[in-house]
Enzyme design. Structure first.
Site: not given
Ligand code: S3P
Length: 441
Positions: A26-27, A103, A131, A325, A352, A356
């Site tokens: 996903k990232s 997010g 958030r 995560d 989150k 969580r």
């Molecule tokens: C993500 C970063 C993480 C993670 C999120 C995806 C990303 O958050 O928890 O699910 O793709 O950059 P953080 O910004 O707190 O590192």
């Protein structure tokens, strides 16, 4: 599935066995879509996660003028092309951009929009609107971007880009890849070198992918820099499988007697597979084997099998970002381990998709496992003889990772469990139940 998205999860009928592929990371998928939209020319993408979150990024870049031509392939991943706005910049959207639950979409957009003379309102669902966003707007304001309201910490927020961005050096107050990426993406257009220092290392997909799109990038331990201004150019990206999704399947295999599975073609980025290291430390049968790289992203197999005797372990704060995560599912495994497991420096869990930290404590309490928070640490006192009492109703709180965590607990027990809000799994892993069923066959 009921109308409210609840589900009854039955115990597995058989051990999990065989090989499986999980959806694209996903990232990495978000970044492939967003960077392609920023670039000049047509990028070709394969293996992109077809999840609600990544669809939020796709919709956002379409609203901003990128041409997206992605369709489902035979494995359910998205493949195709995106033609970006390049030097012309994005178009002024005629409505707010709704990032849904994502997010990553919201926070990365803030960096992408920074250099352009557009006025864009960013919003999201109730979870995303609760958030914190000030972590992102604060450094971008130092670079010259304006936000309305200026002090806002919650969406909706309206962003007014600045065509003459200042390059900055910024010490991030927390390890956040979304914050780091927003600053680096704005830095692509600033004159000079923009540097982001972090208290501990967050995931580094941005630093690994930006050079593919023509951005001079340097990265070290807890520091990353880009030098601008540059016009990004199109690139081809293949997205490996999502290690965060793999973690749920591996945990189920570790907990269900007789199981032995391998997740193939999955990302083995060290910043993402802290859960493998943690499970190893708990005595679990789990291995990762590197088989190649897509661009600079390593991939390979993660194999896991049932483990009779698990024991608690301590995860130090500097490793926390590498399991960020995966804490919910690691907590579910820790609930079956002998002794206490400690996740140190766990406070980011509070912000989150839901809180969580509290949700883990509450969920484990329902099954009679002691979990508590002290300082910034999460403690779980496991029980190797854990049996789930009948009639348990978990609340996923609209959080995909909690939904899958409670599902794994139910599947690996002897009694069905009810999960409210189970339909949130489609945020990251719509095929979760069908992949489990394939392995169960
Ligand atoms: C993500 C970063 C993480 C993670 C999120 C995806 C990303 O958050 O928890 O699910 O793709 O950059 P953080 O910004 O707190 O590192």
């Amino acid at each position: 599935m009921s109308e409210a998205g609840a589900a009854t999860i039955q115990p597995l009928n058989a051990p999990l066995k065989g090989d499986v592929r999980v959806p694209g990371d996903k990232s990495i998928s978000h970044r492939a879509v967003l960077f392609a939209a920023m670039a000049e020319g047509t990028s070709h993408l394969t293996g992109v996660s077809d999840s609600e979150d990544v669809r939020s990024s796709i919709k956002a870049v379409q609203q901003l003028g990128a041409t997206v031509d992605l369709e489902s392939d035979e494995r359910g991943a998205l493949r195709g092309s995106i033609t970006g706005w390049g030097a012309a910049g994005p178009v002024q959207p005629d409505a707010p951009i709704d990032c849904g639950n994502s997010g990553t979409t919201a926070r990365l957009l803030m960096g992408m929009l920074a250099p352009w003379e557009v006025k864009v309102t960013i919003t999201g669902d109730d979870s995303l609107k609760s958030r914190p966003m000030r972590r992102n707007t604060a450094p971008l304001m130092k670079m010259g971007v304006q936000f309305e309201p200026a002090e806002a910490d919650r969406l909706p927020i309206t962003e007014l880009g600045c065509p003459h961005l200042r390059a900055i050096t910024y010490d991030a107050p927390m390890a956040s890849a979304q914050l780091k990426t927003a600053v680096l993406l704005a830095g692509v257009y600033a004159d000079g070198t923009t540097t982001l220092n972090e208290p501990s290392s967050s995931r580094n997909h941005t630093e690994l992918m930006l050079p593919e799109f023509g951005v001079p990038t340097t990265a070290g331990t807890r520091v990353a820099s880009v030098t601008g201004p540059v016009i990004m150019h199109a690139a081809d990206v293949h997205v490996p499988g999502d290690a965060s999704s793999a973690a749920f399947l591996c945990a189920a295999a570790i907990l269900k007697p007789g199981s032995s599975i391998c997740v193939k073609e999955v990302s083995l980025n060290p910043a993402r597979i802290g859960f493998v290291r943690t499970l190893e430390r708990m005595g679990a049968n789990i291995t990762d084997t590197r088989e190649g790289a897509q661009g600079k992203e390593p991939f390979g197999s993660i194999c896991a099998s049932h483990t009779q005797r698990l024991h608690g372990c301590e995860v130090p704060p500097q490793h926390f970002a590498s399991i960020l995560d995966e804490v919910p599912i690691l907590a579910a495994v820790a609930a079956h381990a002998k002794g206490i497991t400690v996740f140190k420096g766990a406070s980011e869990l509070r912000v989150k998709e839901t809180d969580r930290l509290q949700a883990i404590i509450d969920g484990l309490e329902l099954v009679g496992v002691d979990a508590w928070e002290e300082g910034e640490n999460l403690y779980i006192e496991g029980d190797p003889d854990l049996t789930i009492p009948p009639g348990v109703v978990f609340d996923a709180k609209g959080d995909h990772r909690l939904a899958m965590t409670w599902a794994v607990l139910g599947m690996c027990s002897h009694t069905p469990v009810e999960i409210e809000g189970f339909d949130s799994v489609s945020v990251s892993y719509p095929g979760f139940i069908s992949d489990i069923k394939t392995l169960e066959a």
